[in-house]
Design a protein around this motif. Structure first.
Motif, mmCIF file in Angstrom:
data_model
loop_
_atom_site.group_PDB
_atom_site.id
_atom_site.type_symbol
_atom_site.label_atom_id
_atom_site.label_comp_id
_atom_site.label_asym_id
_atom_site.label_seq_id
_atom_site.Cartn_x
_atom_site.Cartn_y
_atom_site.Cartn_z
ATOM 1 N N VAL A 186 1.070 -1.060 0.157
ATOM 2 C CA VAL A 186 0.438 0.091 0.123
ATOM 3 C C VAL A 186 0.799 1.410 0.452
ATOM 4 O O VAL A 186 2.138 0.956 0.442
ATOM 5 C CB VAL A 186 -1.054 0.603 1.393
ATOM 6 C CG1 VAL A 186 -1.942 -1.380 0.968
ATOM 7 C CG2 VAL A 186 -0.494 0.344 2.428
ATOM 8 N N ASN A 187 0.175 2.124 -0.455
ATOM 9 C CA ASN A 187 1.031 3.567 -0.316
ATOM 10 C C ASN A 187 1.350 3.859 1.147
ATOM 11 O O ASN A 187 0.791 3.760 2.174
ATOM 12 C CB ASN A 187 -0.501 4.661 -1.166
ATOM 13 C CG ASN A 187 0.592 6.230 -1.171
ATOM 14 O OD1 ASN A 187 0.341 6.838 -0.314
ATOM 15 N ND2 ASN A 187 0.928 6.256 -2.120
ATOM 16 N N ALA A 188 2.363 4.793 1.069
ATOM 17 C CA ALA A 188 3.107 5.200 2.115
ATOM 18 C C ALA A 188 1.505 5.955 3.371
ATOM 19 O O ALA A 188 1.168 6.604 4.128
ATOM 20 C CB ALA A 188 4.059 6.124 2.250
ATOM 21 N N ASN A 189 1.078 7.272 2.078
ATOM 22 C CA ASN A 189 0.018 7.953 2.674
ATOM 23 C C ASN A 189 -1.162 7.086 3.312
ATOM 24 O O ASN A 189 -2.067 7.762 4.058
ATOM 25 C CB ASN A 189 -0.811 9.078 1.912
ATOM 26 C CG ASN A 189 0.408 9.935 0.981
ATOM 27 O OD1 ASN A 189 1.005 10.142 2.255
ATOM 28 N ND2 ASN A 189 0.099 10.449 -0.056
ATOM 29 N N THR A 190 -1.526 6.078 2.925
ATOM 30 C CA THR A 190 -2.494 4.880 3.241
ATOM 31 C C THR A 190 -2.324 4.614 4.781
ATOM 32 O O THR A 190 -3.312 4.551 6.028
ATOM 33 C CB THR A 190 -3.192 3.726 1.654
ATOM 34 O OG1 THR A 190 -3.216 4.157 1.048
ATOM 35 C CG2 THR A 190 -3.876 3.236 2.480
ATOM 36 N N VAL A 191 -0.991 4.030 5.188
ATOM 37 C CA VAL A 191 -0.402 3.924 6.226
ATOM 38 C C VAL A 191 -0.917 4.659 7.245
ATOM 39 O O VAL A 191 -1.316 4.963 8.398
ATOM 40 C CB VAL A 191 1.031 3.240 5.792
ATOM 41 C CG1 VAL A 191 1.760 2.958 8.028
ATOM 42 C CG2 VAL A 191 0.994 1.981 5.492
ATOM 43 N N LEU A 192 -0.527 6.046 6.740
ATOM 44 C CA LEU A 192 -0.526 7.628 7.841
ATOM 45 C C LEU A 192 -1.311 7.769 7.914
ATOM 46 O O LEU A 192 -2.285 8.230 9.152
ATOM 47 C CB LEU A 192 0.221 8.125 6.803
ATOM 48 C CG LEU A 192 1.861 8.053 6.237
ATOM 49 C CD1 LEU A 192 2.554 9.323 6.265
ATOM 50 C CD2 LEU A 192 2.385 8.458 8.236
ATOM 51 N N LYS A 193 -2.670 7.524 6.927
ATOM 52 C CA LYS A 193 -4.221 7.544 7.359
ATOM 53 C C LYS A 193 -4.629 6.935 8.216
ATOM 54 O O LYS A 193 -5.251 6.863 9.185
ATOM 55 C CB LYS A 193 -3.907 7.597 6.346
ATOM 56 C CG LYS A 193 -6.170 7.547 6.159
ATOM 57 C CD LYS A 193 -6.999 7.896 5.044
ATOM 58 C CE LYS A 193 -8.995 7.870 4.985
ATOM 59 N NZ LYS A 193 -8.938 8.658 3.691
ATOM 60 N N ALA A 194 -4.112 5.493 8.488
ATOM 61 C CA ALA A 194 -4.839 4.727 9.284
ATOM 62 C C ALA A 194 -4.049 5.023 11.279
ATOM 63 O O ALA A 194 -5.083 4.677 11.700
ATOM 64 C CB ALA A 194 -4.053 3.321 8.506
ATOM 65 N N TYR A 195 -2.567 4.894 10.430
ATOM 66 C CA TYR A 195 -1.823 5.689 11.389
ATOM 67 C C TYR A 195 -2.471 6.462 12.373
ATOM 68 O O TYR A 195 -3.069 6.654 13.725
ATOM 69 C CB TYR A 195 -0.423 5.014 11.702
ATOM 70 C CG TYR A 195 0.276 4.231 11.907
ATOM 71 C CD1 TYR A 195 -0.681 3.072 11.614
ATOM 72 C CD2 TYR A 195 1.776 4.132 11.962
ATOM 73 C CE1 TYR A 195 0.136 2.034 11.582
ATOM 74 C CE2 TYR A 195 2.341 2.916 11.724
ATOM 75 C CZ TYR A 195 1.454 1.656 11.555
ATOM 76 O OH TYR A 195 2.306 0.214 11.458
ATOM 77 N N ARG A 196 -3.284 7.659 11.551
ATOM 78 C CA ARG A 196 -3.632 8.657 12.327
ATOM 79 C C ARG A 196 -4.602 8.382 12.597
ATOM 80 O O ARG A 196 -5.057 9.360 13.765
ATOM 81 C CB ARG A 196 -3.734 10.246 11.455
ATOM 82 C CG ARG A 196 -2.648 11.025 11.132
ATOM 83 C CD ARG A 196 -2.863 12.053 9.911
ATOM 84 N NE ARG A 196 -3.232 11.825 8.811
ATOM 85 C CZ ARG A 196 -2.669 11.759 7.756
ATOM 86 N NH1 ARG A 196 -1.200 11.058 7.672
ATOM 87 N NH2 ARG A 196 -3.136 11.164 6.457
ATOM 88 N N GLU A 197 -5.864 7.889 12.138
ATOM 89 C CA GLU A 197 -7.358 7.172 12.597
ATOM 90 C C GLU A 197 -6.950 6.603 13.904
ATOM 91 O O GLU A 197 -7.866 6.882 15.145
ATOM 92 C CB GLU A 197 -8.149 6.153 11.635
ATOM 93 C CG GLU A 197 -8.936 5.464 12.323
ATOM 94 C CD GLU A 197 -9.909 6.600 11.333
ATOM 95 O OE1 GLU A 197 -11.226 6.530 12.032
ATOM 96 O OE2 GLU A 197 -10.068 7.886 10.845
ATOM 97 N N LEU A 198 -6.091 5.829 13.964
ATOM 98 C CA LEU A 198 -5.573 5.521 15.319
ATOM 99 C C LEU A 198 -5.472 6.042 16.472
ATOM 100 O O LEU A 198 -5.499 6.104 17.959
ATOM 101 C CB LEU A 198 -4.623 4.250 15.554
ATOM 102 C CG LEU A 198 -5.064 2.370 14.068
ATOM 103 C CD1 LEU A 198 -3.633 2.105 13.908
ATOM 104 C CD2 LEU A 198 -6.117 2.156 15.352
ATOM 105 N N GLU A 199 -4.401 6.980 16.175
ATOM 106 C CA GLU A 199 -4.133 8.321 16.859
ATOM 107 C C GLU A 199 -5.377 8.936 17.725
ATOM 108 O O GLU A 199 -5.729 9.446 18.524
ATOM 109 C CB GLU A 199 -3.337 8.776 16.840
ATOM 110 C CG GLU A 199 -2.247 10.165 17.082
ATOM 111 C CD GLU A 199 -1.673 10.288 16.629
ATOM 112 O OE1 GLU A 199 -0.126 10.947 17.889
ATOM 113 O OE2 GLU A 199 -1.592 10.933 15.357
ATOM 114 N N MET A 200 -5.927 9.272 16.371
ATOM 115 C CA MET A 200 -7.200 10.914 16.985
ATOM 116 C C MET A 200 -8.363 9.271 18.144
ATOM 117 O O MET A 200 -8.472 9.989 18.657
ATOM 118 C CB MET A 200 -8.098 10.838 15.685
ATOM 119 C CG MET A 200 -7.162 11.701 14.879
ATOM 120 S SD MET A 200 -7.904 12.490 13.408
ATOM 121 C CE MET A 200 -9.638 12.060 13.534
#
Length: 127
Positions: free
Chosen positions: A48-62
């Motif tokens: 997957v794209n790095a932005n996709t991983v970052l989006k998932a990690y941000r969602e988990l952080e939020m």
């Protein structure tokens, strides 16, 4: 933890990553203080794209489950579920046997999910 992305599921990849972390927390495979795989590693292993991983990690952080630490990675901050991992293991084993039986009887993934959902409805777990 190694992520698996099902490109045929219809669920966006970032939500699949979020779901897998949440499930790992519920199963006791991840605990507070554990480090999630670095974004680059997830990109390499899952495609997957790095932005996709970052989006998932941000969602988990939020949602308060993880925290990003500048320069050192993303760490689990909170646990999910209240079941003892000692209890979950044998139940998972029995469920895996049941799924194998269902597959042998010709059921596909949607059939299995429908059966599980129907039992949860009957037990008053979901509406």
């Amino acid at each position: 933890m190694e992520f698996r992305i099902d490109r045929t599921s219809g669920l966006p990849a970032y939500l699949q990553l979020v779901r897998q972390v949440r499930e790992a927390l519920r199963m006791g495979w991840l605990s507070p203080g554990d480090r999630l795989p670095p974004v680059r590693e997830v990109v390499t292993t899952s495609g997957v794209n790095a932005n996709t991983v970052l989006k998932a990690y941000r969602e988990l952080e939020m949602s308060g489950l993880v925290e990003a630490r500048q320069g050192s990675g993303t760490y689990v901050k909170a646990a999910l579920g209240s079941a003892d991992p000692e209890v979950m293991g044998p139940l998972r084993t029995r469920l895996a046997e049941w799924v194998r039986d269902a597959r042998a009887a010709g059921l596909d993934t949607e059939d299995v999910e429908a059966l599980v959902r129907s039992v949860l409805v009957d037990e008053g777990e979901i509406g």
